[in-house]
Design an enzyme around this catalytic site. Structure first.
Site, PDB file in Angstrom:
ATOM      1  N   GLU A  18       3.678  16.235   3.741  1.00  0.00           N
ATOM      2  CA  GLU A  18       3.595  15.779   4.761  1.00  0.00           C
ATOM      3  C   GLU A  18       4.981  15.253   5.691  1.00  0.00           C
ATOM      4  O   GLU A  18       4.260  14.545   6.547  1.00  0.00           O
ATOM      5  CB  GLU A  18       2.171  15.947   5.482  1.00  0.00           C
ATOM      6  CG  GLU A  18       0.878  16.331   4.626  1.00  0.00           C
ATOM      7  CD  GLU A  18      -0.425  15.047   5.209  1.00  0.00           C
ATOM      8  OE1 GLU A  18      -0.049  14.121   4.482  1.00  0.00           O
ATOM      9  OE2 GLU A  18      -1.250  15.916   5.068  1.00  0.00           O
TER      10      GLU A  18
ATOM     11  N   ASP B 204       0.813  -1.225   0.028  1.00  0.00           N
ATOM     12  CA  ASP B 204       0.503   0.421  -0.076  1.00  0.00           C
ATOM     13  C   ASP B 204       0.217   1.229   0.113  1.00  0.00           C
ATOM     14  O   ASP B 204       1.733   1.032   0.519  1.00  0.00           O
ATOM     15  CB  ASP B 204      -1.332   0.123   1.601  1.00  0.00           C
ATOM     16  CG  ASP B 204      -2.037   0.673   0.830  1.00  0.00           C
ATOM     17  OD1 ASP B 204      -3.218   0.633   0.279  1.00  0.00           O
ATOM     18  OD2 ASP B 204      -2.022   2.233   1.452  1.00  0.00           O
ATOM     19  N   GLY B 205       0.358   2.536  -0.679  1.00  0.00           N
ATOM     20  CA  GLY B 205       1.057   3.879  -0.528  1.00  0.00           C
ATOM     21  C   GLY B 205       1.233   4.075   0.413  1.00  0.00           C
ATOM     22  O   GLY B 205       1.551   4.982   1.394  1.00  0.00           O
ATOM     23  N   HIS B 206       0.406   4.100   1.682  1.00  0.00           N
ATOM     24  CA  HIS B 206       0.335   4.322   2.877  1.00  0.00           C
ATOM     25  C   HIS B 206       0.259   3.231   3.614  1.00  0.00           C
ATOM     26  O   HIS B 206      -0.772   2.356   4.032  1.00  0.00           O
ATOM     27  CB  HIS B 206      -0.931   5.603   3.379  1.00  0.00           C
ATOM     28  CG  HIS B 206      -1.021   5.682   4.444  1.00  0.00           C
ATOM     29  ND1 HIS B 206      -0.210   5.440   5.643  1.00  0.00           N
ATOM     30  CD2 HIS B 206      -1.005   7.671   4.510  1.00  0.00           C
ATOM     31  CE1 HIS B 206      -0.106   6.401   6.523  1.00  0.00           C
ATOM     32  NE2 HIS B 206      -0.715   7.568   6.426  1.00  0.00           N
TER      33      HIS B 206
ATOM     34  N   CYS C 102      -7.770  12.370   9.976  1.00  0.00           N
ATOM     35  CA  CYS C 102      -6.435  11.739  10.768  1.00  0.00           C
ATOM     36  C   CYS C 102      -6.447  11.487  11.918  1.00  0.00           C
ATOM     37  O   CYS C 102      -6.610  10.599  13.094  1.00  0.00           O
ATOM     38  CB  CYS C 102      -5.823  11.134   9.855  1.00  0.00           C
ATOM     39  SG  CYS C 102      -4.748  12.169   9.148  1.00  0.00           S
ATOM     40  N   CYS C 103      -6.342  12.703  12.365  1.00  0.00           N
ATOM     41  CA  CYS C 103      -5.782  13.045  13.437  1.00  0.00           C
ATOM     42  C   CYS C 103      -6.910  12.787  14.864  1.00  0.00           C
ATOM     43  O   CYS C 103      -6.416  12.632  15.537  1.00  0.00           O
ATOM     44  CB  CYS C 103      -4.721  14.246  13.647  1.00  0.00           C
ATOM     45  SG  CYS C 103      -3.497  14.685  12.236  1.00  0.00           S
TER      46      CYS C 103
END
Lengths: 660, 660
Positions: free
Chosen positions: B321, B184-186, B405-406
């Protein structure tokens, strides 16, 4: 108010009345003519780029969709080339310009309309996305090019083209036209129309400019009506904002948040602001409009006391290419677009000629010798779009940009320099910039030529030789004395002038001048330590170095370590050393540098210090020797010159005699 | 190498074996459970948002197209809630979680697939945009949620769901499956699969994790093959770069530029990096893989000596990021995403448990008490995505983000705090964090409960009471001593320990313990002045204040002027004053501030100085009192405490006795 009420005290000399023969400027101007303009032409002649687009052969689905502002690139290039042709014999360039003009002629529609994007990409949608699509902005640059080409060459081909286009725009934006109340999202045409009026004497161009300026910021807001009418996003996908804060920014971005004559704070996109303030100054002048004059004076004060980089750059917010809050002037992360400094030069000249004050030219010089000149590489073929005041060593000039506004803009300013050197009032010959060469004035007292001899900005000495057309002429010679010159030494024909008349920033000499009369001035070019207002965070605890109009910076390539580690004690002498080949002056001083103490990122002891040689180079020359870190603001080492190389807990604050 | 070769020396206590009864943490944890999780649920229950999307009723043309990572928001929220449910009785929350789980159950396809975007928006395109579409990233968070919910509640509903999905992924990413060689890319699923293996004992999940890690960065590059195969841009419009520099960044962005075991520099997106390094550490452990261990040790050293903010934040380049070059740590213009600091906490714990070294926990505390805690407002309902180290007064926490996300990530970390407080080896009870409460250990020497009493981080005193299950137990008690504690005072049952055994950052006490044995430690919580490595530009000439694990900052709201104008002399005492209500400590000292001298932006005299009271507040508490400027790095005023309020040319460098 009518145009007859013009209030200006002075106007520039035409380019054809000025020669430049200057060690600093002539090589730079030749570089523009012989390399920069050629390189830019090559860029625009690439397949599918600006020149191809003007053939109108692009069809939907083809690659290289024409950009909305490509005419402006071509126009600025033509304008720059025209300025060169005003004083240089360059048949190749002349031919290339004529060829580009024929492309424009071919792209012009029967009704005078001239814009590729709205002819082949979005036909039928003319003047429906004024906020974002740069349509009148491009028209403005075309008009400026037409005027410049006419004034330089006497040819009317392009002037006729842009007049036909301006006539169409005048109809569309007439008070009962389809776009009544409208104006462009990117100001530019307003100042161009004033130029067109001055070149042609056609009053309706001036009135159109005034309408566009007066409509701007009126309620209901034109751009919001336009969005509602159109019902689709703007060119960049812009939609109408909903939150009040976003709405405010949406309006301020292009200075349409309130009537321009009421504006008091410089906000939004910097280049748009500079072009608009220039037009406002022109209109204040032409119409004798005190409200506009007061507005530009307010805006000038706001800019120069709250939002201007020491380099004459501006715009601290990259997200809008524009202004942040007062004193928000980040060094590495600001913007300071080359075009904005160019716009400031244009505006400052107008302010000075309108009011007769020299301090505007101080700011003009600040921008010209720093934020503008840094926009191009020493070889004239690479460009900065943004001009940061500090860099971690990752910033380099580029050969071209998708939005290529800055490169031809810089070329046209430098090639137009002659218009900034002198100005003339009814019987007053004014020297604004110290540039070796001549200016030919037409005064009520007769025709007069002034010759400047100077090695400025390397040296602060200026010799002005007066040559009236006849034996003698009675007029006022006004020579600008920069605000930083503390005690200029002045002689006339060798005799010291002990009590010179300094008025509004000018040395003023009114007399009957004879051929060969010689005025000499020594400005005293000491290195100056300059501090910023304490509200500027990026400059807190730091000092900048200036000498004459030149701001200096430190580059990593000259130092054995990162430039932010250097601290310059207050009491060390700073030596200015010119390079004999280039004439560029560098500064040298004994300074200190933090030393590393191991590999840890965070430690509980302060860094040590060592002695080191500091070298500062002109900001305009930075980034010409490979990637390197850089800073304009240098850590202020305080009064002590004696470093404590080994004692980590006491590296600051020794008294000058070494006690601590 | 096989999973039997596990090399870890310690593992965390399960949440059910830990109680927390702490003045600092308990209110924050209660806030998470009673307010934060409710507020997040409300956000996700808004029409067209996360919960609605899981009904799979969205159709092309409808508003609110489901985001690619919405499952991860729901999953992190379930995980956070599950951690709460492990120790708190909260039927409402339990019910809300079960409801969300049923939505996930309903969204799961017959073959186990569970992703809204590729079910209703892009059906038929599963696993074709691994680089950008976050598909396995979402799967990883679902798996973590399933494991956490099972471990907290014993319910297998969600665990079963995610196992079915993991089984499908295992097939698709099998060595002869359609996505062999992919990843996966992340990164995220890699560490989740290790958790799933540990919760279920199913070895194939561990092997799948290892394959994904080992395939990463092999040539030919999977993501480039994927682009060629697909022939269309990625989710964010990404296309294959052409220039070599862009290609390098394209690969480094998600750490797929080289095989992970060969990597030596932390690059690219910070959160992806932290999650990947965590998984690499897990796999080094499970497989006894020395190459992976050496890789994570190299990467750790690179991060902590070159690229970590003093707050435990990281990522200096907002455009990715992620990480910039070494020492590139801009204060106001960095990134320091909350999620990245959370990822560092996770990684640091793994490194410590794998190697038995306490210094990893020093870094964990740095991140936890600063870069993580600053991510939420004092009222628990507003969040920072980026956590800059300086602000001009324009930065405020927001209630929610399009990419959210955070917020739930922070909730799950704080609610999982119990797993970070203790660790146990075969016969070793380890205290890593000073948090009042109890931990129940299962050692070869018997079951033991440790009770911590402490007011840390307000005070540096810790009392540990030992309660073996029986009368006594022989085991090693290891209590972490932070690196900043210079001379901790230690007693056992009141008797000073004069020559304590300090090993790898732990006080190590091996003996036969009896019920009621009391170990007391006083760490000595002096305020520390901390300097950065001289290569860090944003900290040059500046100093930070720390006390215990807490980094402090200056806020404009406490000062009569901009915080960058304050300078802290080196020799003034700094007083730490706790707020009796909140327990939060603030620091106070006599400092100096630059004074304004008129309205000019740039002047030729240095600013004056005045005495002023400096107040520093914990970084985690900043931006809770309205918009205000802020800085962590404070100008280092050198040794002199005596300001020179009127003499502008000598405000620095006086010797301590006032001579200059």
């Amino acid at each position: 108010m009518t145009p007859d009420a013009a209030m200006r005290t002075r106007e520039p000399l035409p380019l054809t009345a000025v020669t430049i023969d200057d060690r600093f400027w002539t090589p730079r101007r030749e570089l523009i003519r012989t390399r920069t303009l050629r390189q830019q032409e090559r860029q625009m002649r690439r397949p599918g780029q600006q020149f191809d687009a003007l053939t109108l052969t692009w069809r939907p689905g083809d690659p290289h969709e024409p950009h909305i502002f490509w005419e402006s690139d071509v126009a600025k290039w033509i304008e720059a080339a025209s300025h060169c042709l005003a004083t240089a014999d360059d048949p190749d360039l002349d031919r290339a310009v004529d060829e580009a003009i024929e492309l424009l002629a071919g792209a012009q529609q029967d009704d005078g309309y001239l814009n590729v994007y709205f002819t082949v990409v979005k036909p039928g949608q003319r003047f429906t996305d004024l906020r974002d699509a740069h349509e009148l902005y491009c028209a403005g640059h075309l008009i400026e090019a037409g005027v410049a080409h006419f004034e330089a060459t006497g040819k009317t081909r392009l002037l006729d083209i842009v007049r036909r286009y301006a006539d169409l725009i005048d109809t569309v934006f007439s008070p009962d036209g389809p776009c009544a109340g409208g104006y462009d999202g990117h100001q530019e045409i307003e100042l161009a129309l004033v130029k067109l009026y001055r070149a042609t004497g056609e009053r309706r161009y001036l009135d159109l400019s005034r309408r566009l300026i007066e409509w701007r910021g009126q309620q209901p807001y034109y751009f919001e009506l336009e969005f509602q009418r159109r019902g689709t996003p703007g060119y960049f996908g812009t939609t109408l904002p909903r939150r009040p804060e976003a709405t405010r920014r949406f309006r301020e971005y292009n200075q349409s948040h309130q009537p321009v004559a009421d504006q008091a704070e410089v906000v939004g996109h910097s280049v748009r602001a500079m072009y608009m303030y220039s037009a406002m100054t022109d209109l204040a002048d032409e119409y004798g409009d005190d409200r506009l004059l007061q507005a530009v004076q307010r805006l000038w004060a706001n800019l120069t006391t709250k939002k201007l980089y020491i380099t004459g750059g501006m715009g601290s917010d990259p997200s809008i290419e524009g202004f942040g809050p007062a004193y928000d002037l980040p060094d590495a992360h600001g913007y300071a677009e080359t075009c904005a400094s160019i716009g400031l030069v244009q505006w400052a000249q107008r302010m000075s000629n309108l009011t007769g004050h020299g301090h505007y030219i101080d700011t003009l010089e600040r921008a010209l010798y720093n934020g503008v000149l840094s926009g191009a590489s020493a070889d004239g073929t690479h460009y900065f779009y943004g001009n940061p005041l500090a860099s971690g060593g990752t910033v380099a000039r580029q050969e071209w940009f998708d939005c290529a506004c800055c490169p031809p803009n810089l070329a046209r300013l430098i090639s137009e320099l002659g218009r900034y050197v002198y100005a003339q009032g009814p019987n007053e010959a004014v020297i604004n910039l110290y540039v070796a060469g001549t200016g030919r004035f037409t005064l009520t007292g007769g025709e007069v030529t002034l010759r400047q001899d100077t090695r400025y900005p390397r040296e602060g000495h200026l010799a002005v030789t007066v040559t009236p057309a006849g034996d003698e002429a009675e007029f006022t010679l006004a020579i600008r004395i920069p605000g930083w010159s503390r005690q200029p030494a002045i002689t006339v024909n060798g005799e010291p002038v002990h009590q010179p008349i300094l008025r509004d920033g000018y040395l003023t000499l009114s007399r009957r001048w004879r051929a060969g009369d010689l005025v000499e001035i020594d400005l005293g070019l000491e290195v100056r330590r300059t501090w910023a207002h304490p509200a500027v965070a990026s400059a807190a605890g730091k000092v900048a170095l200036e000498r004459g109009p030149v701001v200096f910076c430190l580059e990593g390539v000259d130092h054995d370590g990162a430039v932010h580690n250097l601290a310059l004690p207050r009491d060390v002498p700073i030596r200015a050393v010119p390079d004999e080949r280039t004439g560029v002056v560098t500064l040298h001083a004994d300074a200190t540098a933090d030393t590393t103490a191991g590999d840890q990122l965070y430690v509980s002891h302060s860094p040590g210090r060592r002695s080191t040689a500091l070298t500062a180079v002109p900001y305009f020359s930075w980034a010409n020797r490979g990637l390197s870190d850089m800073t304009v603001w240098i850590r202020d080492g305080g009064p002590s010159a004696a470093p404590a190389p080994t004692a980590p807990a006491s590296e600051h604050g020794e008294s000058p005699d070494g006690r601590s």
